[in-house]
Design a protein around this motif. Structure first.
Motif, PDB file in Angstrom:
ATOM      1  N   PRO A   4      84.388  25.201 -22.860  1.00 15.55           N
ATOM      2  CA  PRO A   4      83.831  25.872 -21.676  1.00 15.55           C
ATOM      3  C   PRO A   4      84.088  27.380 -21.711  1.00 15.55           C
ATOM      4  CG  PRO A   4      85.178  23.976 -21.055  1.00 15.55           C
ATOM      5  CD  PRO A   4      85.394  24.206 -22.518  1.00 15.55           C
ATOM      6  N   VAL A   5      83.116  28.129 -21.248  1.00 12.39           N
ATOM      7  CA  VAL A   5      83.234  29.583 -21.155  1.00 12.39           C
ATOM      8  C   VAL A   5      83.804  29.933 -19.785  1.00 12.39           C
ATOM      9  CG1 VAL A   5      81.970  31.769 -21.134  1.00 12.39           C
ATOM     10  CG2 VAL A   5      81.322  29.943 -22.738  1.00 12.39           C
ATOM     11  N   VAL A   6      84.887  30.694 -19.794  1.00  5.11           N
ATOM     12  CA  VAL A   6      85.514  31.157 -18.558  1.00  5.11           C
ATOM     13  C   VAL A   6      85.359  32.672 -18.517  1.00  5.11           C
ATOM     14  CG1 VAL A   6      87.680  31.373 -17.288  1.00  5.11           C
ATOM     15  CG2 VAL A   6      87.149  29.244 -18.486  1.00  5.11           C
ATOM     16  N   ASN A   7      84.829  33.168 -17.414  1.00  6.90           N
ATOM     17  CA  ASN A   7      84.630  34.606 -17.240  1.00  6.90           C
ATOM     18  C   ASN A   7      85.553  35.147 -16.170  1.00  6.90           C
ATOM     19  OD1 ASN A   7      82.345  34.996 -19.071  1.00  6.90           O
ATOM     20  ND2 ASN A   7      81.259  33.679 -17.630  1.00  6.90           N
ATOM     21  N   VAL A   8      86.166  36.283 -16.451  1.00  4.03           N
ATOM     22  CA  VAL A   8      86.938  36.996 -15.432  1.00  4.03           C
ATOM     23  C   VAL A   8      85.921  37.720 -14.558  1.00  4.03           C
ATOM     24  CG1 VAL A   8      88.627  38.824 -15.018  1.00  4.03           C
ATOM     25  CG2 VAL A   8      88.960  37.216 -16.901  1.00  4.03           C
ATOM     26  N   VAL A   9      86.084  37.599 -13.245  1.00  7.54           N
ATOM     27  CA  VAL A   9      85.123  38.175 -12.302  1.00  7.54           C
ATOM     28  C   VAL A   9      85.859  38.932 -11.197  1.00  7.54           C
ATOM     29  CG1 VAL A   9      83.382  36.384 -12.738  1.00  7.54           C
ATOM     30  CG2 VAL A   9      85.067  36.045 -10.914  1.00  7.54           C
ATOM     31  N   ALA A  10      85.112  39.714 -10.445  1.00  7.13           N
ATOM     32  CA  ALA A  10      85.669  40.419  -9.290  1.00  7.13           C
ATOM     33  C   ALA A  10      85.759  39.451  -8.109  1.00  7.13           C
ATOM     34  CB  ALA A  10      84.785  41.599  -8.922  1.00  7.13           C
ATOM     35  N   VAL A  11      86.713  39.690  -7.242  1.00 10.33           N
ATOM     36  CA  VAL A  11      86.792  38.936  -5.986  1.00 10.33           C
ATOM     37  C   VAL A  11      85.807  39.611  -5.040  1.00 10.33           C
ATOM     38  CG1 VAL A  11      88.269  38.217  -4.075  1.00 10.33           C
ATOM     39  CG2 VAL A  11      89.180  38.248  -6.402  1.00 10.33           C
ATOM     40  N   GLY A  23      95.227  46.449   0.290  1.00  8.10           N
ATOM     41  CA  GLY A  23      96.663  46.551   0.052  1.00  8.10           C
ATOM     42  C   GLY A  23      97.212  45.611  -1.003  1.00  8.10           C
ATOM     43  N   ALA A  24      96.361  44.841  -1.658  1.00  3.03           N
ATOM     44  CA  ALA A  24      96.838  43.884  -2.664  1.00  3.03           C
ATOM     45  C   ALA A  24      97.418  44.620  -3.873  1.00  3.03           C
ATOM     46  CB  ALA A  24      95.712  42.961  -3.111  1.00  3.03           C
ATOM     47  N   ASP A  25      98.479  44.049  -4.424  1.00  5.56           N
ATOM     48  CA  ASP A  25      99.129  44.603  -5.603  1.00  5.56           C
ATOM     49  C   ASP A  25      98.655  43.936  -6.894  1.00  5.56           C
ATOM     50  OD1 ASP A  25     101.167  46.457  -4.344  1.00  5.56           O
ATOM     51  OD2 ASP A  25     101.558  44.587  -3.281  1.00  5.56           O
ATOM     52  N   PHE A  26      98.047  42.764  -6.770  1.00  6.44           N
ATOM     53  CA  PHE A  26      97.536  42.033  -7.929  1.00  6.44           C
ATOM     54  C   PHE A  26      96.352  41.212  -7.460  1.00  6.44           C
ATOM     55  CE2 PHE A  26      97.299  38.101 -10.435  1.00  6.44           C
ATOM     56  CZ  PHE A  26      97.217  38.614 -11.721  1.00  6.44           C
ATOM     57  N   VAL A  27      95.265  41.288  -8.208  1.00 11.83           N
ATOM     58  CA  VAL A  27      94.057  40.513  -7.907  1.00 11.83           C
ATOM     59  C   VAL A  27      93.524  39.994  -9.240  1.00 11.83           C
ATOM     60  CG1 VAL A  27      91.705  40.578  -6.996  1.00 11.83           C
ATOM     61  CG2 VAL A  27      93.488  41.952  -5.904  1.00 11.83           C
ATOM     62  N   HIS A  28      93.198  38.706  -9.272  1.00 13.85           N
ATOM     63  CA  HIS A  28      92.630  38.125 -10.483  1.00 13.85           C
ATOM     64  C   HIS A  28      91.722  36.974 -10.078  1.00 13.85           C
ATOM     65  CE1 HIS A  28      92.540  35.528 -14.107  1.00 13.85           C
ATOM     66  NE2 HIS A  28      92.452  36.705 -14.707  1.00 13.85           N
ATOM     67  N   ALA A  29      90.575  36.889 -10.728  1.00 12.76           N
ATOM     68  CA  ALA A  29      89.664  35.767 -10.482  1.00 12.76           C
ATOM     69  C   ALA A  29      88.927  35.440 -11.771  1.00 12.76           C
ATOM     70  CB  ALA A  29      88.664  36.101  -9.380  1.00 12.76           C
ATOM     71  N   CYS A  30      88.645  34.164 -11.947  1.00 12.54           N
ATOM     72  CA  CYS A  30      87.851  33.716 -13.082  1.00 12.54           C
ATOM     73  C   CYS A  30      87.023  32.513 -12.651  1.00 12.54           C
ATOM     74  CB  CYS A  30      88.724  33.387 -14.286  1.00 12.54           C
ATOM     75  SG  CYS A  30      90.011  32.170 -13.993  1.00 12.54           S
ATOM     76  N   GLN A  31      85.939  32.286 -13.371  1.00  9.49           N
ATOM     77  CA  GLN A  31      85.052  31.182 -13.017  1.00  9.49           C
ATOM     78  C   GLN A  31      84.418  30.602 -14.265  1.00  9.49           C
ATOM     79  OE1 GLN A  31      80.999  33.578 -11.842  1.00  9.49           O
ATOM     80  NE2 GLN A  31      82.346  33.074 -10.173  1.00  9.49           N
ATOM     81  N   ALA A  32      83.961  29.361 -14.109  1.00 10.13           N
ATOM     82  CA  ALA A  32      83.275  28.664 -15.193  1.00 10.13           C
ATOM     83  C   ALA A  32      82.244  27.720 -14.593  1.00 10.13           C
ATOM     84  CB  ALA A  32      84.268  27.873 -16.043  1.00 10.13           C
ATOM     85  N   VAL A  33      81.190  27.502 -15.331  1.00  5.14           N
ATOM     86  CA  VAL A  33      80.217  26.487 -14.935  1.00  5.14           C
ATOM     87  C   VAL A  33      80.904  25.136 -15.084  1.00  5.14           C
ATOM     88  CG1 VAL A  33      78.009  25.402 -15.506  1.00  5.14           C
ATOM     89  CG2 VAL A  33      78.257  27.899 -15.648  1.00  5.14           C
ATOM     90  N   ALA A  34      80.811  24.329 -14.033  1.00  3.19           N
ATOM     91  CA  ALA A  34      81.494  23.028 -14.056  1.00  3.19           C
ATOM     92  C   ALA A  34      80.641  22.000 -13.327  1.00  3.19           C
ATOM     93  CB  ALA A  34      82.860  23.145 -13.374  1.00  3.19           C
ATOM     94  N   PRO A  35      80.584  20.785 -13.859  1.00  5.71           N
ATOM     95  CA  PRO A  35      79.869  19.737 -13.138  1.00  5.71           C
ATOM     96  C   PRO A  35      80.668  19.325 -11.899  1.00  5.71           C
ATOM     97  CG  PRO A  35      80.894  18.847 -15.117  1.00  5.71           C
ATOM     98  CD  PRO A  35      81.142  20.316 -15.116  1.00  5.71           C
TER      99      PRO A  35
END
Length: 169
Positions: A4-11, A23-35
């Motif tokens: 599966p391809v996982v992409n890092v994305v913006a929140v 005010g967040a000190d850390f932000v991370h998001a990722c997504q993938a196509v999933a059934p």
């Protein structure tokens, strides 16, 4: 089997944690196509927790031991997710407290003296997205995040890839 391809994305504004960004000190998001196949966000979280490799539980055990010595919470292992059928806001679910739980999104939180972390798993059509927002409370929280941030940037996509791969068979 296809990886599966996982992409890092913006929140972005469609993410349930978007309002937590100021005010967040850390932000991370990722997504993938999933059934989705009828899976709720809660089930996706349980499935993700079930795919945590043993070595990561070892890292959590080291973290917990060190934090206990400093008077902080021992969170236990990440994969310790209770089988609560309908968790309500304020109830513990593994290492986190449930803030919101709908079929499309689950928002989990841990708030300790050094930082507040929020984690969301959210279905966005055929995409499964994991987002994390951290607000540090003090210098110890900022110091704590120095090794945690790079590990998180690696482990979140890794867990999503493992989970989606399991869904795809």
């Amino acid at each position: 089997m296809r990886v599966p391809v996982v992409n890092v994305v913006a929140v972005d504004a469609g993410n349930v944690l978007h309002a937590q960004l100021p005010g967040a000190d850390f932000v991370h998001a990722c997504q993938a196509v999933a059934p989705r196949a009828g899976r709720s966000a809660l089930q996706a979280y349980r499935d993700m927790a079930a795919t945590v490799p043993g070595w990561f539980d070892g890292l959590m055990a080291l973290r917990n031991g060190g934090m206990r010595l400093l008077g902080m919470k021992d969170l236990g292992p990440l994969r310790a997710v209770q089988d609560s059928v309908d968790p309500r806001p304020g109830e513990r679910l593994g290492i986190f407290t449930v803030q919101q739980c709908t079929p499309d999104a689950i928002v989990l939180e841990d708030d300790d003296r050094h930082l507040r972390v929020q984690l969301a798993l959210q279905w966005r059509g055929d995409l499964l997205e994991i987002a994390t927002v951290v607000h540090t409370h003090n210098a110890f929280g900022r110091l704590y995040m120095l090794p945690v941030a790079p590990v998180h940037r690696w482990i979140a996509p890794h867990l999503l890839r493992r989970q989606v791969g399991a869904y795809m068979g």
